[in-house]
Scaffold this active site. Structure first.
Site, PDB file in Angstrom:
ATOM      1  N   TYR A   1     -16.873  18.687 -13.330  1.00 32.08           N
ATOM      2  CA  TYR A   1     -17.248  17.281 -13.523  1.00 32.08           C
ATOM      3  C   TYR A   1     -18.238  16.875 -12.417  1.00 32.08           C
ATOM      4  CZ  TYR A   1     -16.796  12.254 -12.915  1.00 32.08           C
ATOM      5  OH  TYR A   1     -17.081  10.934 -12.719  1.00 32.08           O
TER       6      TYR A   1
ATOM      7  N   ASP B   1      -7.590  20.094 -13.081  1.00 32.53           N
ATOM      8  CA  ASP B   1      -7.961  18.764 -13.575  1.00 32.53           C
ATOM      9  C   ASP B   1      -7.629  18.764 -15.065  1.00 32.53           C
ATOM     10  OD1 ASP B   1      -9.252  16.546 -14.643  1.00 32.53           O
ATOM     11  OD2 ASP B   1     -10.841  16.572 -13.133  1.00 32.53           O
TER      12      ASP B   1
ATOM     13  N   LYS C   1      -8.995   7.965 -18.686  1.00 31.13           N
ATOM     14  CA  LYS C   1      -9.322   8.544 -19.989  1.00 31.13           C
ATOM     15  C   LYS C   1      -8.107   8.459 -20.931  1.00 31.13           C
ATOM     16  CE  LYS C   1     -13.224   9.284 -17.972  1.00 31.13           C
ATOM     17  NZ  LYS C   1     -13.155   9.815 -16.669  1.00 31.13           N
TER      18      LYS C   1
ATOM     19  N   ARG D   1       0.857  -1.192   0.000  1.00 25.59           N
ATOM     20  CA  ARG D   1       0.000   0.000   0.000  1.00 25.59           C
ATOM     21  C   ARG D   1       0.895   1.245   0.000  1.00 25.59           C
ATOM     22  NH1 ARG D   1      -1.278   1.619   4.585  1.00 25.59           N
ATOM     23  NH2 ARG D   1      -2.171  -0.283   5.424  1.00 25.59           N
TER      24      ARG D   1
HETATM   25  C1  LIG Z   1     -12.700  15.705 -15.822  1.00 21.48           C
HETATM   26  C2  LIG Z   1     -12.835  14.484 -14.978  1.00 21.48           C
HETATM   27  N1  LIG Z   1     -12.207  14.429 -13.788  1.00 21.48           N
HETATM   28  C3  LIG Z   1     -12.310  13.364 -12.986  1.00 21.48           C
HETATM   29  C4  LIG Z   1     -13.075  12.274 -13.339  1.00 21.48           C
HETATM   30  C5  LIG Z   1     -13.193  11.117 -12.393  1.00 21.48           C
HETATM   31  O1  LIG Z   1     -12.370  10.055 -12.813  1.00 21.48           O
HETATM   32  P1  LIG Z   1     -12.658   8.522 -12.525  1.00 21.48           P
HETATM   33  O2  LIG Z   1     -13.891   8.154 -13.271  1.00 21.48           O
HETATM   34  O3  LIG Z   1     -11.414   7.853 -13.038  1.00 21.48           O
HETATM   35  O4  LIG Z   1     -12.841   8.365 -11.064  1.00 21.48           O
HETATM   36  C6  LIG Z   1     -13.726  12.270 -14.565  1.00 21.48           C
HETATM   37  C7  LIG Z   1     -14.551  11.126 -14.964  1.00 21.48           C
HETATM   38  O5  LIG Z   1     -15.277  11.167 -15.921  1.00 21.48           O
HETATM   39  C8  LIG Z   1     -13.609  13.402 -15.403  1.00 21.48           C
HETATM   40  O6  LIG Z   1     -14.236  13.481 -16.591  1.00 21.48           O
END
Ligand SMILES: Cc1ncc(COP(=O)(O)O)c(C=O)c1O
Length: 389
Positions: free
Chosen positions: A98, A170, A195, A46
């Site tokens: 998001y 982000d 992604k 971990r």
């Molecule tokens: C811009 C953005 N940030 C964070 C996330 C969250 O990521 P995860 O689905 O890998 O937890 C997403 C998910 O769609 C996203 O589009």
């Protein structure tokens, strides 16, 4: 990336023990010690794992940061950054955030006394005017999900610095292949590596990169203390995805530009959101701070209803209806009923996510086939419109 593709590929090391060209997957929970506390730099998986450590070094390098930290999801990465705050602190966040981050802020952290003010960060003045003495973190996505709004990272970083708060970007939509927020003054970058970094829709992962070692160490402490680590196998998959990131992202951008320009010509389409379009309100800022405009295109329909959007998203053949984005295969989604369902309708609309807004993740298929697929689905809506008149 300011590092060229050759450097990127070779920043993923050859295994010094065996010469393996691929990164070994250390599928272990613990490490044998020579004596209590005397080990080879690893004691419990971990806390650290050699496969994960390679990914963490690679993301730190790609983002020009000091430290990389890998999590079991993008949301776990976001969660770890919020845990840097104390009860009573405030976050200033982009309004078109998001949906999952909004849910985390509103339904988890609010009850621990962390409040979030949402503003349209595409206008830097809004950021300046909304900062309070309690603001400790500015949170932006650029481009945003799903309306592809662009905020000026460099200008916002200056405001953050002047008010001694952290700026977290982000960077999921752009990826480090196009944009490196730390070079523009950001303190922290987060990714849903699910992604573009993973790139093949075969894993869930999150990454954090920090400018300062001290902040990185705090996030690393939270990673170990809270425990939402990325597994060795998923770390390996992200490393493999990163090997082809520049190549994939380049083609995503080319295909998305063609799709966006086509959508602008179709009579059933109302607005098209893509930073690569000259009439995008912050096209110039996007061009200044990133090397390309990404693979996501959103648009609304003249018939601005959830029903019309549902008809469209169930009529495509190549674009598959699914949450997520950034993979090789094209996907589409209807945020009002899917990713942004947890945001109240009024707030969602106010942030520009109209009822009919459709988000396309433009994949790596032949772009002519993608355009044909969109055209036939749009024509179905048009036919239906004519029938109902
Ligand atoms: C811009 C953005 N940030 C964070 C996330 C969250 O990521 P995860 O689905 O890998 O937890 C997403 C998910 O769609 C996203 O589009």
């Amino acid at each position: 990336m300011n590092k060229n593709t050759t450097q990127l590929i070779h920043s993923i090391p050859v295994d010094p023990l065996t010469g393996a060209i691929a990164v070994p997957i250390y599928q272990t929970s613990t490490y044998v010690q020579d004596a209590p506390g005397i080990n080879k730099g690893f004691d419990y998986a971990r806390t650290n794992n050699p496969t994960r450590a390679i990914l963490e070094n690679v993301i730190a390098e790609l983002e020009n940061g000091s430290t990389g930290i890998a999590f079991s999801s993008g949301l776990a990465a976001i969660d770890a950054v919020v845990k840097l705050l104390q009860s009573g602190d405030e976050i200033l966040a982009v309004d078109d955030i998001y949906g999952g981050a909004f849910r985390l802020f509103e339904q988890v952290y609010k009850k621990f006394g962390i409040n979030v003010n949402y503003v349209d960060t595409t206008n830097v003045e809004n950021v300046f005017n909304s900062i309070t003495s309690k603001t400790k973190l500015i949170w932006i996505e650029t481009p945003t999900n799903p309306t592809l709004k662009i905020s000026d990272i460099e200008a916002i970083a200056k405001i953050a610095k002047a008010h001694q708060c952290l700026l977290c970007v982000d960077n999921t939509f752009a990826s480090p292949a196009l944009q490196q927020p730390i070079l523009l003054g950001a303190d922290i970058v987060v990714h849903s590596a699910t992604k573009y970094l993973g790139g093949h829709c075969d894993l869930i992962a999150g990454l954090v990169a920090t400018k300062e070692k001290e902040v990185g160490e705090k996030v690393k402490f939270i990673q170990n203390a809270s425990g939402a680590i990325l597994s060795p196998f998923d770390s390996w998959l992200v490393i493999r995805g990163i090997e082809t990131l520049p190549l994939r992202v380049k083609q995503h951008c080319i295909n998305a530009q063609v799709v966006a320009e086509f959508l602008q010509t179709h009579p059933s389409v109302d607005k098209v959101f893509y930073p690569g379009l000259k009439d995008h309100p912050n096209h110039n800022i996007a061009a200044k701070q990133s090397k390309g405009f990404g693979g996501i295109v959103s648009f609304t329909l003249k018939e601005d209803t959830e029903e019309a959007a549902t008809r469209f998203v169930t009529s495509t053949n190549l674009f598959k209806l699914a949450e997520s984005l950034g993979g090789v295969k094209s996907l589409l989604c209807h945020p009002a009923q899917m990713t942004h369902k947890s945001i109240p309708a009024e707030r969602r609309r106010a942030a520009g996510v109209a009822d009919s807004l459709i988000r396309l993740s433009v994949g790596l298929e032949d772009v002519n086939d993608l355009v044909k697929d969109i055209e036939q689905a749009l024509n179905k809506i048009k036919t239906r419109n004519l029938q109902t008149v």
